[in-house]
Design an enzyme around this catalytic site. Structure first.
Site, PDB file in Angstrom:
ATOM      1  N   LYS A 246      59.614  68.505 -38.372  1.00 19.83           N
ATOM      2  CA  LYS A 246      58.850  67.818 -40.028  1.00 19.83           C
ATOM      3  C   LYS A 246      57.508  68.388 -38.785  1.00 19.83           C
ATOM      4  O   LYS A 246      56.483  68.578 -39.869  1.00 19.83           O
ATOM      5  CB  LYS A 246      59.191  66.585 -39.434  1.00 19.83           C
ATOM      6  CG  LYS A 246      58.844  65.633 -40.252  1.00 19.83           C
ATOM      7  CD  LYS A 246      59.541  64.624 -41.152  1.00 19.83           C
ATOM      8  CE  LYS A 246      59.332  63.354 -40.128  1.00 19.83           C
ATOM      9  NZ  LYS A 246      57.967  62.471 -39.676  1.00 19.83           N
ATOM     10  N   SER A 247      56.967  67.905 -37.439  1.00 22.11           N
ATOM     11  CA  SER A 247      55.890  68.159 -37.483  1.00 22.11           C
ATOM     12  C   SER A 247      55.105  69.288 -37.977  1.00 22.11           C
ATOM     13  O   SER A 247      53.907  69.429 -38.327  1.00 22.11           O
ATOM     14  CB  SER A 247      55.586  67.799 -36.082  1.00 22.11           C
ATOM     15  OG  SER A 247      55.893  66.285 -35.926  1.00 22.11           O
TER      16      SER A 247
ATOM     17  N   ARG B 160      52.084  70.786 -40.622  1.00 20.81           N
ATOM     18  CA  ARG B 160      51.187  71.642 -39.842  1.00 20.81           C
ATOM     19  C   ARG B 160      50.851  73.121 -40.281  1.00 20.81           C
ATOM     20  O   ARG B 160      49.744  73.540 -40.829  1.00 20.81           O
ATOM     21  CB  ARG B 160      51.237  72.074 -38.417  1.00 20.81           C
ATOM     22  CG  ARG B 160      50.276  70.275 -37.966  1.00 20.81           C
ATOM     23  CD  ARG B 160      51.477  70.403 -36.002  1.00 20.81           C
ATOM     24  NE  ARG B 160      50.750  69.079 -35.203  1.00 20.81           N
ATOM     25  CZ  ARG B 160      51.274  67.773 -35.220  1.00 20.81           C
ATOM     26  NH1 ARG B 160      52.510  67.845 -36.436  1.00 20.81           N
ATOM     27  NH2 ARG B 160      50.370  67.071 -35.104  1.00 20.81           N
TER      28      ARG B 160
ATOM     29  N   GLY C 182      53.364  59.719 -42.284  1.00 20.45           N
ATOM     30  CA  GLY C 182      51.742  58.795 -41.516  1.00 20.45           C
ATOM     31  C   GLY C 182      51.293  60.270 -41.370  1.00 20.45           C
ATOM     32  O   GLY C 182      50.208  60.115 -41.072  1.00 20.45           O
TER      33      GLY C 182
ATOM     34  N   ARG D 225      50.383  50.579 -41.773  1.00 18.94           N
ATOM     35  CA  ARG D 225      50.268  51.410 -40.245  1.00 18.94           C
ATOM     36  C   ARG D 225      48.380  51.759 -40.545  1.00 18.94           C
ATOM     37  O   ARG D 225      47.412  51.608 -41.247  1.00 18.94           O
ATOM     38  CB  ARG D 225      50.999  52.289 -40.546  1.00 18.94           C
ATOM     39  CG  ARG D 225      52.215  52.719 -40.893  1.00 18.94           C
ATOM     40  CD  ARG D 225      53.151  53.814 -41.054  1.00 18.94           C
ATOM     41  NE  ARG D 225      52.940  54.293 -39.399  1.00 18.94           N
ATOM     42  CZ  ARG D 225      53.449  55.550 -39.271  1.00 18.94           C
ATOM     43  NH1 ARG D 225      54.449  56.066 -40.136  1.00 18.94           N
ATOM     44  NH2 ARG D 225      53.701  55.505 -37.814  1.00 18.94           N
TER      45      ARG D 225
ATOM     46  N   SER E  51      47.744  59.540 -28.655  1.00 18.73           N
ATOM     47  CA  SER E  51      48.364  59.943 -30.447  1.00 18.73           C
ATOM     48  C   SER E  51      48.276  61.745 -30.515  1.00 18.73           C
ATOM     49  O   SER E  51      47.003  61.752 -30.939  1.00 18.73           O
ATOM     50  CB  SER E  51      47.741  58.685 -31.447  1.00 18.73           C
ATOM     51  OG  SER E  51      47.925  59.635 -32.754  1.00 18.73           O
TER      52      SER E  51
ATOM     53  N   ASP F  48      59.200  59.657 -30.664  1.00 18.44           N
ATOM     54  CA  ASP F  48      60.054  59.440 -32.202  1.00 18.44           C
ATOM     55  C   ASP F  48      62.059  59.145 -31.704  1.00 18.44           C
ATOM     56  O   ASP F  48      63.305  58.714 -32.089  1.00 18.44           O
ATOM     57  CB  ASP F  48      60.043  60.455 -32.867  1.00 18.44           C
ATOM     58  CG  ASP F  48      59.003  60.550 -32.848  1.00 18.44           C
ATOM     59  OD1 ASP F  48      57.999  59.394 -33.165  1.00 18.44           O
ATOM     60  OD2 ASP F  48      58.321  61.648 -33.707  1.00 18.44           O
TER      61      ASP F  48
ATOM     62  N   ARG G 181      59.739  49.321 -34.316  1.00 18.32           N
ATOM     63  CA  ARG G 181      60.959  50.231 -33.904  1.00 18.32           C
ATOM     64  C   ARG G 181      61.745  48.969 -33.521  1.00 18.32           C
ATOM     65  O   ARG G 181      63.093  48.937 -33.084  1.00 18.32           O
ATOM     66  CB  ARG G 181      60.864  51.772 -33.598  1.00 18.32           C
ATOM     67  CG  ARG G 181      60.512  52.067 -34.729  1.00 18.32           C
ATOM     68  CD  ARG G 181      60.785  54.145 -34.667  1.00 18.32           C
ATOM     69  NE  ARG G 181      60.500  54.368 -35.882  1.00 18.32           N
ATOM     70  CZ  ARG G 181      60.579  55.802 -35.872  1.00 18.32           C
ATOM     71  NH1 ARG G 181      59.784  56.585 -35.116  1.00 18.32           N
ATOM     72  NH2 ARG G 181      60.738  56.093 -37.341  1.00 18.32           N
TER      73      ARG G 181
ATOM     74  N   ARG H 168      64.501  56.968 -39.055  1.00 18.48           N
ATOM     75  CA  ARG H 168      64.870  56.845 -37.497  1.00 18.48           C
ATOM     76  C   ARG H 168      66.064  55.541 -37.460  1.00 18.48           C
ATOM     77  O   ARG H 168      66.680  55.568 -36.257  1.00 18.48           O
ATOM     78  CB  ARG H 168      63.766  57.512 -36.782  1.00 18.48           C
ATOM     79  CG  ARG H 168      63.459  58.779 -36.651  1.00 18.48           C
ATOM     80  CD  ARG H 168      62.782  59.039 -35.855  1.00 18.48           C
ATOM     81  NE  ARG H 168      61.503  60.157 -36.100  1.00 18.48           N
ATOM     82  CZ  ARG H 168      61.632  60.728 -36.211  1.00 18.48           C
ATOM     83  NH1 ARG H 168      63.205  61.486 -36.543  1.00 18.48           N
ATOM     84  NH2 ARG H 168      60.748  62.277 -36.721  1.00 18.48           N
TER      85      ARG H 168
HETATM   86  C1  S3P Z   1      53.829  62.787 -34.817  1.00 15.49           C
HETATM   87  C2  S3P Z   1      53.476  61.983 -34.320  1.00 15.49           C
HETATM   88  C3  S3P Z   1      53.794  61.501 -33.978  1.00 15.49           C
HETATM   89  C4  S3P Z   1      55.130  61.320 -33.711  1.00 15.49           C
HETATM   90  C5  S3P Z   1      54.963  61.150 -35.433  1.00 15.49           C
HETATM   91  C6  S3P Z   1      54.913  63.126 -35.904  1.00 15.49           C
HETATM   92  C7  S3P Z   1      53.259  64.574 -35.417  1.00 15.49           C
HETATM   93  O1  S3P Z   1      53.207  59.774 -33.839  1.00 15.49           O
HETATM   94  O2  S3P Z   1      55.471  58.971 -33.824  1.00 15.49           O
HETATM   95  O3  S3P Z   1      56.713  61.181 -36.180  1.00 15.49           O
HETATM   96  O4  S3P Z   1      53.514  65.306 -35.625  1.00 15.49           O
HETATM   97  O5  S3P Z   1      52.043  64.564 -34.661  1.00 15.49           O
HETATM   98  P1  S3P Z   1      51.682  59.393 -32.940  1.00 15.49           P
HETATM   99  O6  S3P Z   1      51.193  60.582 -33.073  1.00 15.49           O
HETATM  100  O7  S3P Z   1      51.578  59.121 -33.725  1.00 15.49           O
HETATM  101  O8  S3P Z   1      52.101  58.579 -32.076  1.00 15.49           O
END
Ligand code: S3P
Length: 441
Positions: free
Chosen positions: A27-28, A32, A99, A127, A172, A324, A355, A398
């Site tokens: 997903k991340s 990107r 997010g 958030r 983060s 996560d 969570r 999750r």
């Molecule tokens: C993510 C970073 C994490 C993670 C989120 C995805 C990302 O959040 O918990 O599910 O894709 O960069 P944080 O960077 O706010 O901790």
């Protein structure tokens, strides 16, 4: 919207394991790649893109900025980039539950001389967004937080950015990435300093596109390209399998003596895989076979062999590298012998749900001895599971998936309410659960 109220009943699994040859795309990384390919010059083809609700929200946002996106006959995603330009979107961008979309896109859009509003669902609108407003305003953008308690909707007035030196107040990857993406369209140099190492997909993907990001321990340096931005060339990408998605299956197998699970083509970025160390400490056998595929991200096969788990402690630098996975690690703790302690994880309280509170409440409903703490929890196992009423997802994918893993080991079927949220990250979750031996109605 009908999915929002959907419930499932997960039955105890007689056996669990086997092989997943094509896990869902990360997903991340999908987010990107969608963003960078949408700004590239030419047509990028993306294999194994994750077609989940969160990632589709990023795609829709990139279309609103001017990218053209479709699927080809092979089922790959094709993104025609804008060659570095961005139109002003006609309407507010709705990023649903995501997010990552909101925080990373805020950085990207702050670099353009446009005005854009971004909103999302109730969870996303609760958030924290000051964490991106602060650095982006230092860089010169105007970020208005239009919601209650300094949350989304956001209104961004971008352009005219300057590089900054920014010590992140929290670990983060989203905030780090937000600042790095904004820097692409800034004058001067940005240095981001992390308190602890977090996932580095943005740095790796930029480097693989020829953007000179330098990393020295916890300091990441990027020279801005000014208002014209960098020239990114379109290319072909293959998204690795999502470690965080298959983590649910890893825990389910690890906690079951005699189980064996093989997961192919999984992303093995060391900033994501700390769960493997945890499972090894808990006694499971973990074998990794890296693939020889030279690309931005390491990929390989993971084999997990299950045992009777023993408790462990999780904290410190490990936390961002399994952030996560903590809901399902709590489940591993419930199934393990002894006291499992999670600390230094207060960030869990500001994820898609709180969570810590959600997992503690759900596990207690099923008879787990769990103590909630400000920055984590303490779980005394192995739990003698009892099945009362249903458990809740709290609208958090999750939480729903972690509870499904516990249900596989419960003595009777468990009802999990409101599981539509699973679509945000793992649309095939229930199908894959069945493939590996679970039974769900
Ligand atoms: C993510 C970073 C994490 C993670 C989120 C995805 C990302 O959040 O918990 O599910 O894709 O960069 P944080 O960077 O706010 O901790």
């Amino acid at each position: 919207m009908s999915q929002v109220t959907q419930s499932v009943i997960v039955h105890p699994a007689q056996s669990f394991g086997g092989q997943l040859q094509q896990p869902p795309g990360d997903k991340s990384i999908s987010h990107r790649i969608a963003m960078l390919a949408a700004l590239a010059d030419g047509e990028s083809v993306v294999k194994n893109f994750l077609p989940s609700e969160d990632c589709v929200n990023t795609l829709r946002a990139m279309e609103a900025l001017g990218a053209r996106i479709h699927s080809n006959d092979a089922g790959d995603l094709v993104i025609n980039g804008t060659a570095g330009k961005a139109l002003e979107p006609a309407n507010p961008l709705d990023l649903g539950n995501s997010g990552t979309s909101m925080r990373l896109l805020a950085g990207l859009m702050a670099g353009f001389p446009i005005k854009v509003e971004m909103t999302g669902d109730e969870s996303l609108r609760s958030r924290p967004m000051i964490r991106i407003q602060a650095p982006l305003e230092q860089m010169g953008a105007k970020i208005e937080l239009l919601g209650a308690n300094n949350c989304a909707p956001l209104r961004i007035t971008g352009g005219g950015l300057k590089g900054i030196t920014y010590a992140l107040p929290m670990a983060s990857a989203q905030v780090k990435s937000c600042v790095l993406l904004a820097t692409l369209y800034a004058e001067g140099t940005t240095v981001v300093i992390e308190p602890r190492p977090t996932r580095d997909h943005t740095e790796r993907l930029l480097q693989s596109l020829g953007v000179p990001v330098t990393v020295d321990g916890l300091r990441i340096t990027l020279q801005g390209f000014g208002a014209k931005g960098p020239t990114l060339l379109a290319r072909e990408w293959t998204v690795p399998g999502d470690f965080s998605s298959v983590a649910f299956w890893m825990v389910a197998a690890a906690a079951r003596p005699g189980a064996r699970l093989t997961l192919d083509h999984v992303g093995l970025n060391p900033r994501r895989t700390a769960l493997l160390d945890v499972l090894r400490r808990m006694g499971a056998k973990v074998t990794l076979t890296p693939e020889q595929r030279p690309d931005a991200e390491p990929v390989g096969t993971i084999v997990i062999e299950g045992v009777g788990l023993r408790a462990t402690e999780i904290g410190g630098d490990e936390i961002p590298n399994l952030i996560d996975e903590l809901p399902v690690i709590a489940i591993a703790g419930a199934l393990a012998e002894g006291e499992t302690i999670i600390r230094d994880a207060a960030e869990l309280r500001v994820k898609e749900s709180d969570r810590i509170a959600a997992m503690a409440a759900n596990m207690r409903l099923l008879g787990v001895d769990v103590e909630e703490r400000a920055d984590g929890m303490c779980i005394r196992g192995p739990a003698t599971l009892k099945v009362g009423g249903g458990v809740r997802s709290y609208g958090d994918h999750r939480i729903a998936m972690a509870m499904a893993v516990l249900a596989l080991s419960a003595p009777e079927p468990v009802c999990i309410n409101n599981v539509g949220c699973v679509q945000t990250s793992y649309p095939n979750f229930w199908t894959d659960l069945k493939t590996l031996g679970g039974h769900v109605e």
